[in-house]
Design a protein around this motif. Structure first.
Motif, PDB file in Angstrom:
ATOM      1  N   VAL A 187      40.186  41.799  48.092  1.00 26.95           N
ATOM      2  CA  VAL A 187      40.362  40.356  47.965  1.00 26.95           C
ATOM      3  C   VAL A 187      41.674  39.983  48.641  1.00 26.95           C
ATOM      4  CG1 VAL A 187      40.710  38.413  46.395  1.00 26.95           C
ATOM      5  CG2 VAL A 187      39.022  40.152  45.843  1.00 26.95           C
ATOM      6  N   ASP A 188      41.617  38.986  49.535  1.00 21.96           N
ATOM      7  CA  ASP A 188      42.804  38.454  50.200  1.00 21.96           C
ATOM      8  C   ASP A 188      43.118  37.082  49.616  1.00 21.96           C
ATOM      9  OD1 ASP A 188      42.845  40.646  51.944  1.00 21.96           O
ATOM     10  OD2 ASP A 188      41.635  39.606  53.452  1.00 21.96           O
ATOM     11  N   VAL A 189      44.402  36.817  49.383  1.00 17.58           N
ATOM     12  CA  VAL A 189      44.836  35.506  48.912  1.00 17.58           C
ATOM     13  C   VAL A 189      45.866  34.969  49.900  1.00 17.58           C
ATOM     14  CG1 VAL A 189      45.852  34.189  47.023  1.00 17.58           C
ATOM     15  CG2 VAL A 189      44.455  36.213  46.524  1.00 17.58           C
ATOM     16  N   PHE A 190      45.653  33.743  50.384  1.00 20.10           N
ATOM     17  CA  PHE A 190      46.577  33.083  51.298  1.00 20.10           C
ATOM     18  C   PHE A 190      47.238  31.926  50.557  1.00 20.10           C
ATOM     19  CE2 PHE A 190      43.431  35.118  53.982  1.00 20.10           C
ATOM     20  CZ  PHE A 190      44.172  35.672  55.017  1.00 20.10           C
ATOM     21  N   LEU A 191      48.564  31.979  50.452  1.00 22.17           N
ATOM     22  CA  LEU A 191      49.335  31.007  49.692  1.00 22.17           C
ATOM     23  C   LEU A 191      50.221  30.194  50.629  1.00 22.17           C
ATOM     24  CD1 LEU A 191      50.444  33.484  46.888  1.00 22.17           C
ATOM     25  CD2 LEU A 191      48.555  31.847  46.780  1.00 22.17           C
ATOM     26  N   PRO A 192      50.645  28.993  50.215  1.00 18.28           N
ATOM     27  CA  PRO A 192      51.475  28.163  51.089  1.00 18.28           C
ATOM     28  C   PRO A 192      52.842  28.800  51.357  1.00 18.28           C
ATOM     29  CG  PRO A 192      51.312  27.202  48.903  1.00 18.28           C
ATOM     30  CD  PRO A 192      50.316  28.307  48.952  1.00 18.28           C
ATOM     31  N   PRO A 193      53.475  28.469  52.493  1.00 20.13           N
ATOM     32  CA  PRO A 193      54.812  28.993  52.792  1.00 20.13           C
ATOM     33  C   PRO A 193      55.786  28.660  51.658  1.00 20.13           C
ATOM     34  CG  PRO A 193      53.910  27.816  54.684  1.00 20.13           C
ATOM     35  CD  PRO A 193      52.982  27.546  53.536  1.00 20.13           C
ATOM     36  N   GLY A 194      56.694  29.576  51.409  1.00 25.73           N
ATOM     37  CA  GLY A 194      57.649  29.374  50.333  1.00 25.73           C
ATOM     38  C   GLY A 194      57.209  29.966  49.009  1.00 25.73           C
ATOM     39  N   SER A 195      55.952  30.408  48.931  1.00 24.53           N
ATOM     40  CA  SER A 195      55.483  31.079  47.722  1.00 24.53           C
ATOM     41  C   SER A 195      56.248  32.392  47.552  1.00 24.53           C
ATOM     42  CB  SER A 195      53.986  31.355  47.798  1.00 24.53           C
ATOM     43  OG  SER A 195      53.252  30.152  47.885  1.00 24.53           O
ATOM     44  N   VAL A 196      56.536  32.745  46.312  1.00 21.67           N
ATOM     45  CA  VAL A 196      57.309  33.951  46.031  1.00 21.67           C
ATOM     46  C   VAL A 196      56.404  35.014  45.410  1.00 21.67           C
ATOM     47  CG1 VAL A 196      59.277  34.903  44.777  1.00 21.67           C
ATOM     48  CG2 VAL A 196      59.363  32.550  45.628  1.00 21.67           C
ATOM     49  N   PRO A 197      56.097  36.083  46.160  1.00 24.04           N
ATOM     50  CA  PRO A 197      55.266  37.152  45.589  1.00 24.04           C
ATOM     51  C   PRO A 197      55.942  37.803  44.396  1.00 24.04           C
ATOM     52  CG  PRO A 197      55.385  37.334  47.987  1.00 24.04           C
ATOM     53  CD  PRO A 197      56.418  36.333  47.575  1.00 24.04           C
ATOM     54  N   LYS A 198      55.162  38.115  43.380  1.00 24.16           N
ATOM     55  CA  LYS A 198      55.656  38.804  42.201  1.00 24.16           C
ATOM     56  C   LYS A 198      55.121  40.234  42.135  1.00 24.16           C
ATOM     57  CE  LYS A 198      57.947  35.275  40.647  1.00 24.16           C
ATOM     58  NZ  LYS A 198      59.433  35.289  40.615  1.00 24.16           N
ATOM     59  N   VAL A 199      54.485  40.679  43.209  1.00 23.41           N
ATOM     60  CA  VAL A 199      53.986  42.044  43.319  1.00 23.41           C
ATOM     61  C   VAL A 199      54.472  42.631  44.632  1.00 23.41           C
ATOM     62  CG1 VAL A 199      51.936  41.618  41.900  1.00 23.41           C
ATOM     63  CG2 VAL A 199      51.820  41.259  44.377  1.00 23.41           C
ATOM     64  N   ALA A 200      54.392  43.935  44.744  1.00 24.97           N
ATOM     65  CA  ALA A 200      54.797  44.636  45.957  1.00 24.97           C
ATOM     66  C   ALA A 200      53.699  45.601  46.363  1.00 24.97           C
ATOM     67  CB  ALA A 200      56.105  45.380  45.725  1.00 24.97           C
ATOM     68  N   ILE A 201      53.728  46.022  47.622  1.00 30.24           N
ATOM     69  CA  ILE A 201      52.739  46.975  48.119  1.00 30.24           C
ATOM     70  C   ILE A 201      52.766  48.239  47.257  1.00 30.24           C
ATOM     71  CG2 ILE A 201      52.133  48.474  50.061  1.00 30.24           C
ATOM     72  CD1 ILE A 201      53.124  46.280  51.936  1.00 30.24           C
ATOM     73  N   GLY A 202      51.584  48.665  46.834  1.00 31.96           N
ATOM     74  CA  GLY A 202      51.467  49.848  45.988  1.00 31.96           C
ATOM     75  C   GLY A 202      51.313  49.534  44.515  1.00 31.96           C
ATOM     76  N   ASP A 203      51.617  48.297  44.116  1.00 33.35           N
ATOM     77  CA  ASP A 203      51.474  47.931  42.702  1.00 33.35           C
ATOM     78  C   ASP A 203      50.006  47.940  42.285  1.00 33.35           C
ATOM     79  OD1 ASP A 203      54.171  47.589  42.529  1.00 33.35           O
ATOM     80  OD2 ASP A 203      54.127  45.400  42.321  1.00 33.35           O
ATOM     81  N   VAL A 204      49.755  48.400  41.081  1.00 29.82           N
ATOM     82  CA  VAL A 204      48.421  48.328  40.483  1.00 29.82           C
ATOM     83  C   VAL A 204      48.365  47.054  39.642  1.00 29.82           C
ATOM     84  CG1 VAL A 204      46.779  49.421  38.908  1.00 29.82           C
ATOM     85  CG2 VAL A 204      48.133  50.823  40.493  1.00 29.82           C
ATOM     86  N   VAL A 205      47.369  46.210  39.891  1.00 25.12           N
ATOM     87  CA  VAL A 205      47.305  44.897  39.255  1.00 25.12           C
ATOM     88  C   VAL A 205      45.991  44.721  38.501  1.00 25.12           C
ATOM     89  CG1 VAL A 205      48.843  43.846  40.955  1.00 25.12           C
ATOM     90  CG2 VAL A 205      46.372  43.854  41.377  1.00 25.12           C
ATOM     91  N   LYS A 206      46.005  43.761  37.582  1.00 22.85           N
ATOM     92  CA  LYS A 206      44.832  43.442  36.786  1.00 22.85           C
ATOM     93  C   LYS A 206      44.453  41.976  36.987  1.00 22.85           C
ATOM     94  CE  LYS A 206      44.482  47.447  34.657  1.00 22.85           C
ATOM     95  NZ  LYS A 206      43.302  48.346  34.872  1.00 22.85           N
ATOM     96  N   ALA A 207      43.172  41.725  37.154  1.00 21.76           N
ATOM     97  CA  ALA A 207      42.692  40.363  37.337  1.00 21.76           C
ATOM     98  C   ALA A 207      43.102  39.506  36.152  1.00 21.76           C
ATOM     99  CB  ALA A 207      41.174  40.338  37.496  1.00 21.76           C
ATOM    100  N   SER A 208      43.603  38.319  36.448  1.00 24.48           N
ATOM    101  CA  SER A 208      43.972  37.296  35.459  1.00 24.48           C
ATOM    102  C   SER A 208      45.249  37.605  34.694  1.00 24.48           C
ATOM    103  CB  SER A 208      42.842  37.035  34.460  1.00 24.48           C
ATOM    104  OG  SER A 208      41.698  36.557  35.113  1.00 24.48           O
ATOM    105  N   SER A 209      45.495  38.853  34.303  1.00 20.59           N
ATOM    106  CA  SER A 209      46.652  39.147  33.457  1.00 20.59           C
ATOM    107  C   SER A 209      47.922  39.448  34.256  1.00 20.59           C
ATOM    108  CB  SER A 209      46.337  40.304  32.515  1.00 20.59           C
ATOM    109  OG  SER A 209      46.024  41.472  33.230  1.00 20.59           O
ATOM    110  N   THR A 210      47.794  39.777  35.547  1.00 24.41           N
ATOM    111  CA  THR A 210      48.962  40.024  36.388  1.00 24.41           C
ATOM    112  C   THR A 210      49.287  38.775  37.193  1.00 24.41           C
ATOM    113  OG1 THR A 210      48.398  42.381  36.622  1.00 24.41           O
ATOM    114  CG2 THR A 210      49.951  41.460  38.206  1.00 24.41           C
ATOM    115  N   VAL A 211      50.557  38.375  37.196  1.00 20.78           N
ATOM    116  CA  VAL A 211      50.993  37.243  38.020  1.00 20.78           C
ATOM    117  C   VAL A 211      51.177  37.734  39.452  1.00 20.78           C
ATOM    118  CG1 VAL A 211      52.798  35.536  38.428  1.00 20.78           C
ATOM    119  CG2 VAL A 211      52.089  36.061  36.090  1.00 20.78           C
ATOM    120  N   LEU A 212      50.451  37.126  40.378  1.00 22.99           N
ATOM    121  CA  LEU A 212      50.489  37.530  41.783  1.00 22.99           C
ATOM    122  C   LEU A 212      51.682  36.919  42.508  1.00 22.99           C
ATOM    123  CD1 LEU A 212      48.529  39.120  43.777  1.00 22.99           C
ATOM    124  CD2 LEU A 212      47.822  36.858  44.556  1.00 22.99           C
ATOM    125  N   ALA A 213      51.922  35.629  42.254  1.00 22.29           N
ATOM    126  CA  ALA A 213      52.983  34.921  42.968  1.00 22.29           C
ATOM    127  C   ALA A 213      53.323  33.635  42.233  1.00 22.29           C
ATOM    128  CB  ALA A 213      52.545  34.605  44.398  1.00 22.29           C
TER     129      ALA A 213
END
Length: 218
Positions: A187-213
């Motif tokens: 799944v790819d997510v495209f966010l507007p410029p200035g968005s601040v990612p809250k994850v990094a490459i290699g992070d394991v994430v969970k749908a809905s419960s992990t904040v992406l950005a």
């Protein structure tokens, strides 16, 4: 209209035909060949775990973008959004292997502006070219403040079916289930410029419960 928040019945509704088919085959084969049916029973366990669909806690907060899928983060960085005319964006990509939950859930509260389906190939979803070459289905979601994001289901090497249950005009709540991809994908997510990612490459994430950005403040 979207059919409301998904009730999360532990096993995804898409899985029941597969589970019943494999269970029937295992029972019939086992009746004739006994322990030789063991591979079918093991495959049944795999199918059940693949189609699990657990309930998740949904973080609340203004400007938060939640992960739309389980998996591992493989891309974080600036990229043009091909679904919004090449607009500058912050791209975050999540790769799902066959052991991840494969339902997709809305990352934000908003209205589906457009659904763009593109036919394509089925190369390994972990590769960068999968975003542009593979079969994919993109939702452009408009938030109440007018900000737009794109959330893209991408088929993988053995993923041969993208399921999407919403259309233009449907309202989505963050964490609401809207689709499913069978057997390994991205799944790819495209966010507007200035968005601040809250994850990094290699992070394991969970749908809905992990904040992406976090979206930029007005």
């Amino acid at each position: 209209m979207a059919n409301g928040p998904y009730p999360h019945p532990i096993i995804a509704r898409e899985g029941w035909p597969w589970i019943l088919a494999v269970l029937s085959a295992a029972v019939v084969f086992g009746g004739f060949y006994g322990w030789w049916s063991l591979p079918l029973w093991l495959f049944l366990l795999f199918v059940v775990q693949f189609f699990r669909d657990p309930q998740r806690d949904i973080p609340q907060g203004e400007g938060l973008v939640l992960c739309p899928a389980d998996g591992r983060v493989i891309v974080v960085g600036e990229a043009p959004d091909p679904y919004r005319g090449g607009a500058k964006s912050v791209k975050v990509s999540i790769f799902m292997n066959v052991f991840n939950v494969h339902s997709q859930r809305s990352p934000v509260d908003g209205t589906v502006k457009e659904v763009q389906y593109s036919k394509g190939l089925f190369v390994n979803a972990a590769l960068d070219k999968a975003s542009s070459d593979n079969e994919r289905n993109a939702l452009i979601i408009t938030l109440d403040n007018g900000v737009e994001i794109s959330c893209v289901q991408v088929a993988g090497l053995i993923a041969r079916r993208i399921l999407c249950y919403v259309k233009a005009g449907d309202r989505l709540a963050r964490g609401q289930r809207y689709g499913f991809i069978r057997f390994g994908s991205r799944v790819d997510v495209f966010l507007p410029p200035g968005s601040v990612p809250k994850v990094a490459i290699g992070d394991v994430v969970k749908a809905s419960s992990t904040v992406l950005a976090e979206l930029p403040r007005p």
